[in-house]
Design an enzyme around this catalytic site. Structure first.
Site, short mmCIF file in Angstrom:
data_model
loop_
_atom_site.label_atom_id
_atom_site.label_comp_id
_atom_site.label_asym_id
_atom_site.label_seq_id
_atom_site.Cartn_x
_atom_site.Cartn_y
_atom_site.Cartn_z
N CYS A 345 0.84 -1.20 0.00
CA CYS A 345 0.00 0.00 0.00
C CYS A 345 0.87 1.25 0.00
O CYS A 345 1.31 1.71 1.06
CB CYS A 345 -0.93 0.01 1.21
SG CYS A 345 -2.04 1.43 1.22
N CYS A 348 -0.57 4.21 2.15
CA CYS A 348 -0.46 4.05 3.60
C CYS A 348 0.98 4.21 4.08
O CYS A 348 1.25 4.94 5.03
CB CYS A 348 -0.97 2.67 4.02
SG CYS A 348 -2.68 2.34 3.57
N ASP A 349 1.88 3.50 3.43
CA ASP A 349 3.23 3.35 3.96
C ASP A 349 4.26 4.28 3.33
O ASP A 349 5.38 4.38 3.82
CB ASP A 349 3.69 1.90 3.79
CG ASP A 349 2.77 0.93 4.51
OD1 ASP A 349 2.12 1.34 5.48
OD2 ASP A 349 2.68 -0.24 4.09
#
Length: 518
Positions: A345, A348-349
């Site tokens: 992701c 997200c990361d």
């Protein structure tokens, strides 16, 4: 800090507060502390029930603030400035602390209130992570309901020293009493079940006691939700057993191609799906993973679905809508370094890899979009594509090639993820033209190579394609009488949300036709 439009919206929400709320700020000289001070003053100005105090000598992270009631010292804490995706988490924490009732199952709320033991949770998030709010909001609510539960939501980008020390390379990451508790999206009931050891057995007993359904839908994504609505509208007893309601949509950032909705985000779309289903008399059984399908023993008999927790559900007809998951590279080192540099992701990361060198595996739309997004955060992106050319849309390729810190390598087959035992240090790949083995020094690898159907539990039970997809005909029949399938887990081409929803509706209509004819 907040623009006029956001202030107006927030003011309307804060009018729902029924008891005083105190925001206890602990600040230092960093610019983020000044940002936080401005945010808290903006909030205070919008409600006469909210006060702000500074206690900069407290032994807690700086900048941070506690949301509590005057005279109390418990409640949710944010370490950082909770904007972006976490602004909603802030609003909900204010409302719940201020007496606004949470929208959760009453039995689950009582279960949280009666949890025994002392729990100190820490959640590392990024403001661009669309998976993080569910975890942050769940643990915040638990800290409001039970004074023995404490929770601090920590902006990983602001506390990079902790990210490095704890070797965090994926969010959300949750620690409980100093030890790793979980990573990735978790729902409130799932967290409570991990703390309450008897919860799984009680839930299995409840499921076993249910009467047979006319139609049981396995899966709660767009296909499963559509099937539930169409089945329930026929007036038949309908149940949905889902590992997580919303399915892979929950992991999708922007949705811009669902007709009549110009733009939304995956979690919002998933919430809308669930709200629509709950408009009907549908028995939603969330956080339930199917383990086996047992065909009817006699024509017209009941079909059984056995769940991982030991429960069994029975139905006259079953619709399989289990969706798909991210495809793994299946190379040495990938599993070892999952969440330690290997991630799936970028939204997200990505912030956790600020200033670092990363790779994106996959040259389709998802991979190229990921590389474009990451290029604005990291030091350098290397995109590796197995085929001789990228498969992404031309407009995306043009944008990617215009970026100065991106390198594109085609005809590249990743053969190994390398690391130092704790985190990723690079990868090895084979040049498919020359056959030469090459290596890249990296700190992060973002895998974007497509999907695999969630059908492993069905092998040997019904007909699957060589890709593991459930074989269906034009009316969503599978090879088993009374069993239908829809969505990304089937052989229907073009894995799109709108197609999955349409297939779910078709499957429900076919199941109803089966019931009235048999």
């Amino acid at each position: 800090m907040l623009d006029d439009n956001l202030k107006a919206q927030l003011k309307a929400y804060l009018e729902r507060i029924t008891r005083p709320v105190e925001l206890v700020a602990t600040l230092d000289e960093r610019p983020a502390s000044q940002e936080l001070r401005e945010l808290l003053q903006d909030i205070r100005a919008l409600s006469d029930k909210i006060t702000v105090v500074e206690k900069n000598d407290l032994p807690v992270r700086k900048p941070s603030f506690l949301i509590t009631q005057p005279g109390a010292a418990t409640g949710p804490r944010f370490a950082g400035v909770p904007l972006g995706h976490e602004f909603t988490s802030l609003v909900l924490a204010l409302l719940h602390t201020g007496g606004y009732p949470p929208k959760a199952d009453a039995d689950l709320l009582e279960q949280i209130r009666h949890l025994e033991g002392d729990y100190e949770f820490e959640t590392y998030y990024s403001v661009t992570c669309h998976n993080c709010p569910d975890v942050v909001q769940a643990l915040n609510l638990m800290s409001v309901l039970n004074p023995r539960i404490r929770h601090t939501a920590i902006d990983g980008a602001l506390f990079q020293d902790e990210i490095e020390a704890r070797e965090i390379m994926g969010v959300p990451t949750v620690f409980l009493n100093g030890k790793l508790f979980g990573q990735g999206r978790m729902e409130l009931a799932e967290i409570v079940a991990k703390l309450d050891q008897g919860a799984a057995a009680r839930e299995a007993a409840k499921l076993n006691a249910k009467e047979p359904f006319d139609v049981l839908i396995v899966g709660g994504g767009p296909a499963g939700a559509a099937a539930a609505v169409y089945a329930a509208r026929k007036g038949i007893r309908t149940g949905v057993a889902a590992e997580r309601f919303g399915g892979q949509v929950l992991d999708t950032l922007d949705i811009e191609n669902y007709i009549s909705i110009p733009k939304t985000e995956g979690p919002q779309f998933a919430a809308a799906l669930e709200r629509h289903v709950r408009e009907y008399e549908v028995d939603i059984m969330n956080l339930q993973r199917a383990q086996a399908l047992v065909p009817a023993s006699t024509p017209g008999g009941l079909i059984e679905v056995r769940m991982e927790n030991g429960a069994s559900l029975r139905a006259k007809a079953v619709i399989l809508a289990t969706g798909a998951r991210w495809r793994n590279m299946n190379v040495p080192g990938e599993e070892q370094y999952r969440t330690k540099g290997v991630t799936y992701c970028p939204h997200c990361d990505g912030p956790l890899f600020k200033g670092k060198r990363v790779a994106v595996i996959g040259g389709g739309n998802s991979g190229v979009e990921a590389a474009i997004d990451l290029a604005g955060v990291v030091a350098h992106v290397t995109l590796l594509e197995f085929a001789p050319e990228l498969k992404a849309d031309a407009v995306l390729q043009r944008k990617l090639r215009s970026l100065p810190n991106v390198e594109i390598i085609v005809n590249a087959q990743t053969t190994e993820v390398t690391g130092d035992g704790h985190k990723v240090t690079g990868l090895q790949y084979q040049d498919r033209v020359s056959g030469a083995q090459k290596s890249l020094a990296l700190e992060g690898i973002f895998v974007q190579i497509g999907l695999l159907p969630n059908t492993d539990w069905l092998k040997g039970t019904l007909e699957l394609s060589r890709f593991g997809e459930i074989v269906v005909d034009a009316k969503n029949h599978t090879s088993l009488p009374g069993v239908f399938a829809a969505g990304d887990c089937t052989t229907v081409p073009y894995k799109q949300i709108i197609i999955a929803a349409g297939e779910g509706a078709k499957a429900a209509l076919s199941a109803f036709d089966h019931l009235i004819r048999s």
